[in-house]
Design a protein around this motif. Sequence first.
Motif: not given
Length: 795
Positions: A616-623
């Motif tokens: 939802r927040e666009g955090d690709a690394q977290g994803e």
Amino acid sequence: MATTTGLLKRYPLRERSHELLISALRDLGRTPEALAAYARLQATLAEELGTGPSSAMRTLHLELLREGEPDESPAPPPPPPPRPAQLPPCPTLLLGRAPELAAIGERLTAEARHGTSPVVVISGMGGVGKTTLALSAAHRWASRYPDGQLFLRLHGSAAGLAPQDPLELVDAVVRSLDAALPLHRSPDEAEAFLRSLLAQKRVLLVLDDARSAAQVRTLLPNNRRCAVIVTSRTRLAAIDDAAHVTLEPLAPRASLEMLDAVVGAGTVAAEPEAAARLAELCGGLPLALRITAARLAGRPSWSVSSVAERLAAVNQRLDELDLDDLSVRGTLAVTYQGLTRIGGGLREQEAAQAFRCLGMLDLPMYSVPLMARLMDTAEDRARRAMDLLVDVALLNEISLGYYAPHDLVRDYAREKAREENSQSQTSRAIGRALQWYAAMVGRSAMTLLPEGPERRRRVPYSCDGATTVADEQEALAWCDKELINLMAVANQHARAPLGHEHVLRLAPALFPYLQRRGRTLELQRVNDMALAAARRAHNAAAKAQALVDLAASHFMRGRLESALSCTGDAAKLIRRLGDAAWERKALGNAGMLLQLLGRNSESVPVFERLLALARREGDAQGEAVYLSRLGNLREADSTRLAIRLHRRSLDIGKRLENPVLQQTAHWNIGYAHLSLNQPGAALLHFEAGLRLLAQAGSGDWHVESQTRLGVVRVLQHLDRYGPAEQSCKELLDLARSRDDTYTEGLAHWEYGNICATSRQPSEALTHWKQAWDALADTDIQGLADLEALIVRHQP
């Protein structure tokens, strides 16, 4: 006559001036005064040089004695002067110097085939045994020099004495060879006269305690049958074609042998551990060992352990190393006072300041940039000061740009720092050094971490004044070199009001390096100190960060319950601080630990929630990270689904060009294929991860170690036991180099499995036991299986 008397006051050792005065007094009929002048000359030469007047002067003396007597018969010719043999007695105690003695002998004998005189320069710190070695060598090869062996003290570092003037030294050598310098000669003429005198002789010159090459150079013969041995606290590199022998402190075994020789082997053998400690406290310095042994020998009621305790007392060691005319402090003081003498230049003054700075901040080693901050000066001036300390043997250059003093020199530096620097000066110097260290570690952390919240959280301060760090390799290399100092700084200043603020900066900024390198022990120690400092300072953010990093150290050491406890405490603090991104990261760590502890039902909802938030927040690394975590959780019920999740994480890692995400994904996919009994496919992913590591030049040690462990397991599945054993050895070496006992234990476990398969049951048992010793206090799954292996294979 007044002129002659003035010359004698300035140059009391010049025989020609005495001769002119005595002859003038005789010609004036003042024979008693002439005889008295001769007696003064005779006493001066005996006291200062250990020689007597030349044959010409003795003849003049006889003429004075016969003055007024009837000349009944011609006087018999004076007896020929004895050939000079001025060497002091040969030392009876020379231990641990066989290589150096052999090197001197090789130079003295081999150089006879060439056209110049062999010259050996023996250098080293005060008390290291330079004169002892020089005399031992001179006595051993004295027979090669039948025309004389001369010994001159040059007073280069003698307390209260100015260094001998080169022209006076030439005069002394000429007189020792029963000659006299021509009257009114220039220095060049005197030097030429000496060389002419030595041209047809075979003479050995031992020049003790030289201050400089210039002091020695005028005495060097130009005759291959002569030789010169020089001792000096400086290396005298400006002497051409000299063989240089640099003396270091004695090795532990030679130190014990010296104690044995003086005290008696029975005394030392009765307390071997205390004797080893005593030798260590003397730092292998022969002077310190001689003093200590002599005191011990002179006090039968003293034990070796009692003397060791006295030496180990804080700020007392130099007091104990003092006996009659032998003193370690006095020997070091002479060198230091040479830097602070009146009329000394700016470089000497700055070297003395640098020496005191060594005693302000007690570190294992010192770099030029650090010394510049302590001195509050430019780096080039600090470098020159440290180089001069090396030249006078108060400092050793242990590697390019890094310096360290001998332990006893360090003690003396502390004394001088206390005596000559105010408390405010010391506090300011230490503050500058700690601020620089925090800035340098901050620069390294900013290089090792991508731009984002974590980097800003770990380095929230300005790094002005720090040297630029070009890339990750440079950051890692600097931290590798300075780690021992950084740990010393943290240990010494975590509790000090002056230092705890800097330690609270050092600890979080140091984490990326320690994690990359797998330095789990240092990671725990520095964050234990940071947590205590944060509590004293009532700093909630620093306390939360220390708990997060402590959790990481526990995780990397297999202590999962401790890691989960620290993570939970940190999450509570972070929630109160209102940092949502940081809280999510702490929750992710908790979810991972729950999964590793087999608590999957608690872990799955944590990662599903975090994955949704990251998307939802666009955090690709977290994803990518949370996909990887969910993949690990799914391996228990659907390995193929787990592989799909890991591949999606790998794709994101490639898109972000993040090598750590890619390495982690390859590692996870490799283990998933291994669980499906697909070792070939697993090996492809493990090797891909290691290639990424090689291309990056560095990576996360946990990922690397688990990947290497996967390679070992795959090779066993493929019955490739030779390569498996080699890979396991490499992993063991890497773990040991990092003091990573957890990974070392895992590697021993696999090594035991390899040995068992290759029918080496005794070796297998040894490795399994070593694995148990390393892993017994961890929460790793399968310890019961390891214990069963050990029990089953017991003889």
